[in-house]
Design a protein around this motif. Structure first.
Motif, PDB file in Angstrom:
ATOM      1  N   LYS A  96       0.820  -1.212   0.000  1.00 53.90           N
ATOM      2  CA  LYS A  96       0.000   0.000   0.000  1.00 53.90           C
ATOM      3  C   LYS A  96       0.851   1.259   0.000  1.00 53.90           C
ATOM      4  CE  LYS A  96      -3.798  -2.227   2.416  1.00 53.90           C
ATOM      5  NZ  LYS A  96      -4.654  -2.218   3.588  1.00 53.90           N
ATOM      6  N   GLU A  97       2.141   1.102  -0.127  1.00 55.68           N
ATOM      7  CA  GLU A  97       3.067   2.224  -0.043  1.00 55.68           C
ATOM      8  C   GLU A  97       3.647   2.545  -1.412  1.00 55.68           C
ATOM      9  OE1 GLU A  97       6.910   1.791   2.200  1.00 55.68           O
ATOM     10  OE2 GLU A  97       5.721   2.900   3.662  1.00 55.68           O
ATOM     11  N   GLN A  98       3.815   3.841  -1.708  1.00 51.36           N
ATOM     12  CA  GLN A  98       4.422   4.269  -2.959  1.00 51.36           C
ATOM     13  C   GLN A  98       5.765   4.942  -2.652  1.00 51.36           C
ATOM     14  OE1 GLN A  98       1.596   6.700  -5.052  1.00 51.36           O
ATOM     15  NE2 GLN A  98       0.492   4.925  -5.824  1.00 51.36           N
ATOM     16  N   ILE A  99       6.776   4.600  -3.450  1.00 53.57           N
ATOM     17  CA  ILE A  99       8.125   5.110  -3.253  1.00 53.57           C
ATOM     18  C   ILE A  99       8.601   5.723  -4.561  1.00 53.57           C
ATOM     19  CG2 ILE A  99      10.482   4.509  -2.579  1.00 53.57           C
ATOM     20  CD1 ILE A  99       9.260   1.961  -1.289  1.00 53.57           C
ATOM     21  N   LEU A 100       9.194   6.911  -4.479  1.00 49.60           N
ATOM     22  CA  LEU A 100       9.793   7.562  -5.634  1.00 49.60           C
ATOM     23  C   LEU A 100      11.267   7.186  -5.660  1.00 49.60           C
ATOM     24  CD1 LEU A 100       9.357   9.515  -8.012  1.00 49.60           C
ATOM     25  CD2 LEU A 100      10.087  11.355  -6.475  1.00 49.60           C
ATOM     26  N   LEU A 101      11.701   6.552  -6.753  1.00 44.81           N
ATOM     27  CA  LEU A 101      13.079   6.081  -6.885  1.00 44.81           C
ATOM     28  C   LEU A 101      13.798   6.857  -7.972  1.00 44.81           C
ATOM     29  CD1 LEU A 101      12.477   2.222  -6.915  1.00 44.81           C
ATOM     30  CD2 LEU A 101      13.208   3.606  -4.978  1.00 44.81           C
ATOM     31  N   GLY A 102      15.080   7.099  -7.756  1.00 49.88           N
ATOM     32  CA  GLY A 102      15.953   7.647  -8.787  1.00 49.88           C
ATOM     33  C   GLY A 102      16.805   6.517  -9.315  1.00 49.88           C
ATOM     34  N   HIS A 103      16.807   6.325 -10.620  1.00 55.25           N
ATOM     35  CA  HIS A 103      17.549   5.224 -11.234  1.00 55.25           C
ATOM     36  C   HIS A 103      18.539   5.776 -12.239  1.00 55.25           C
ATOM     37  CE1 HIS A 103      18.131   2.116 -14.373  1.00 55.25           C
ATOM     38  NE2 HIS A 103      18.277   1.355 -13.318  1.00 55.25           N
ATOM     39  N   ALA A 110      16.252   5.571  -3.134  1.00 56.93           N
ATOM     40  CA  ALA A 110      14.908   5.963  -2.722  1.00 56.93           C
ATOM     41  C   ALA A 110      14.948   7.463  -2.445  1.00 56.93           C
ATOM     42  CB  ALA A 110      14.480   5.190  -1.491  1.00 56.93           C
ATOM     43  N   LEU A 111      14.195   8.225  -3.220  1.00 58.14           N
ATOM     44  CA  LEU A 111      14.195   9.669  -3.054  1.00 58.14           C
ATOM     45  C   LEU A 111      13.140  10.133  -2.055  1.00 58.14           C
ATOM     46  CD1 LEU A 111      14.582  10.672  -6.795  1.00 58.14           C
ATOM     47  CD2 LEU A 111      16.376  10.471  -5.068  1.00 58.14           C
ATOM     48  N   HIS A 112      11.972   9.476  -2.065  1.00 60.60           N
ATOM     49  CA  HIS A 112      10.895   9.914  -1.197  1.00 60.60           C
ATOM     50  C   HIS A 112       9.878   8.791  -1.038  1.00 60.60           C
ATOM     51  CE1 HIS A 112       8.361  12.859   0.788  1.00 60.60           C
ATOM     52  NE2 HIS A 112       7.344  12.530   0.016  1.00 60.60           N
ATOM     53  N   VAL A 113       9.403   8.618   0.180  1.00 60.43           N
ATOM     54  CA  VAL A 113       8.304   7.691   0.446  1.00 60.43           C
ATOM     55  C   VAL A 113       7.056   8.543   0.594  1.00 60.43           C
ATOM     56  CG1 VAL A 113       7.357   5.970   2.005  1.00 60.43           C
ATOM     57  CG2 VAL A 113       9.815   6.034   1.573  1.00 60.43           C
ATOM     58  N   LEU A 114       6.077   8.332  -0.258  1.00 59.17           N
ATOM     59  CA  LEU A 114       4.874   9.153  -0.266  1.00 59.17           C
ATOM     60  C   LEU A 114       3.959   8.774   0.889  1.00 59.17           C
ATOM     61  CD1 LEU A 114       4.282   8.959  -4.090  1.00 59.17           C
ATOM     62  CD2 LEU A 114       5.094  10.937  -2.844  1.00 59.17           C
ATOM     63  N   THR A 115       3.555   9.757   1.652  1.00 60.89           N
ATOM     64  CA  THR A 115       2.645   9.494   2.778  1.00 60.89           C
ATOM     65  C   THR A 115       1.232   9.252   2.276  1.00 60.89           C
ATOM     66  OG1 THR A 115       2.292  11.874   3.050  1.00 60.89           O
ATOM     67  CG2 THR A 115       3.997  10.847   4.406  1.00 60.89           C
ATOM     68  N   GLU A 116       0.896   9.907   1.179  1.00 62.46           N
ATOM     69  CA  GLU A 116      -0.424   9.741   0.574  1.00 62.46           C
ATOM     70  C   GLU A 116      -0.230   9.215  -0.842  1.00 62.46           C
ATOM     71  OE1 GLU A 116      -3.980  12.719  -0.548  1.00 62.46           O
ATOM     72  OE2 GLU A 116      -3.080  12.974   1.428  1.00 62.46           O
ATOM     73  N   PRO A 117      -0.743   8.021  -1.156  1.00 62.77           N
ATOM     74  CA  PRO A 117      -0.528   7.454  -2.497  1.00 62.77           C
ATOM     75  C   PRO A 117      -1.100   8.344  -3.591  1.00 62.77           C
ATOM     76  CG  PRO A 117      -1.441   5.804  -1.026  1.00 62.77           C
ATOM     77  CD  PRO A 117      -1.488   7.111  -0.304  1.00 62.77           C
ATOM     78  N   VAL A 118      -0.400   8.382  -4.709  1.00 64.17           N
ATOM     79  CA  VAL A 118      -0.836   9.150  -5.875  1.00 64.17           C
ATOM     80  C   VAL A 118      -1.886   8.330  -6.606  1.00 64.17           C
ATOM     81  CG1 VAL A 118      -0.098  10.151  -8.058  1.00 64.17           C
ATOM     82  CG2 VAL A 118       1.418  10.233  -6.083  1.00 64.17           C
TER      83      VAL A 118
END
Length: 147
Positions: A96-103, A110-118
């Motif tokens: 249930k978690e969304q993570i913004l990754l830089g590749h 891992a750049l940011h863990v979103l508290t509220e899913p997009v």
């Protein structure tokens, strides 16, 4: 699995080697149009056997590995954006978690863990690699059909 594949390969080797398929040896002078037709028939049957064996092995491999079509992955790439020739941003759903990754080549952060899913707009397709997109487009298939 190894035993099953070994058995299938052994069966294929016996069939292709000519057990029951071997034609009598003919000299070049004794070759007739009927003999040529038999050779072409033998060639076509052998080719069909090999192609059928390839499909059988692909089906067997899929069954043994448990690769089922569908979206049963725990980790899913929701979106992807190129930010350079070899760098990307990836929005990944894990449970249930969304993570913004830089590749970038050789590095994933891992750049940011979103508290509220997009929330994705309806009709928005999940990101697929560029090669897969181009291949689906060339084959005339829509990615939405796989859901």
């Amino acid at each position: 699995m190894r035993r099953a594949l070994t058995g299938v390969f052994a069966l294929a080797a016996v069939l292709v080697s000519g057990a029951g398929w071997a034609a009598p040896v003919q000299t070049a002078a004794a070759s007739t149009p009927a003999g040529l037709g038999g050779q072409v028939l033998q060639l076509v049957l052998g080719l069909l056997l090999v192609v059928g064996l390839i499909f059988l092995l692909a089906w067997l491999l899929r069954r043994v590995q448990g690769v089922a079509p569908g979206n049963n992955q725990l980790i899913e790439v929701i979106s992807s954006r190129a930010i350079g020739p070899r760098d990307r941003l990836l929005l990944v759903q894990v449970g249930k978690e969304q993570i913004l990754l830089g590749h970038s080549p050789g590095d994933i952060k891992a750049l940011h863990v979103l508290t509220e899913p997009v929330a994705l707009p309806p009709g928005n397709r999940p990101a697929t690699p560029e090669f897969a997109q181009q291949l689906l487009k060339l084959m005339g298939k829509d990615h939405k059909d796989k859901r």
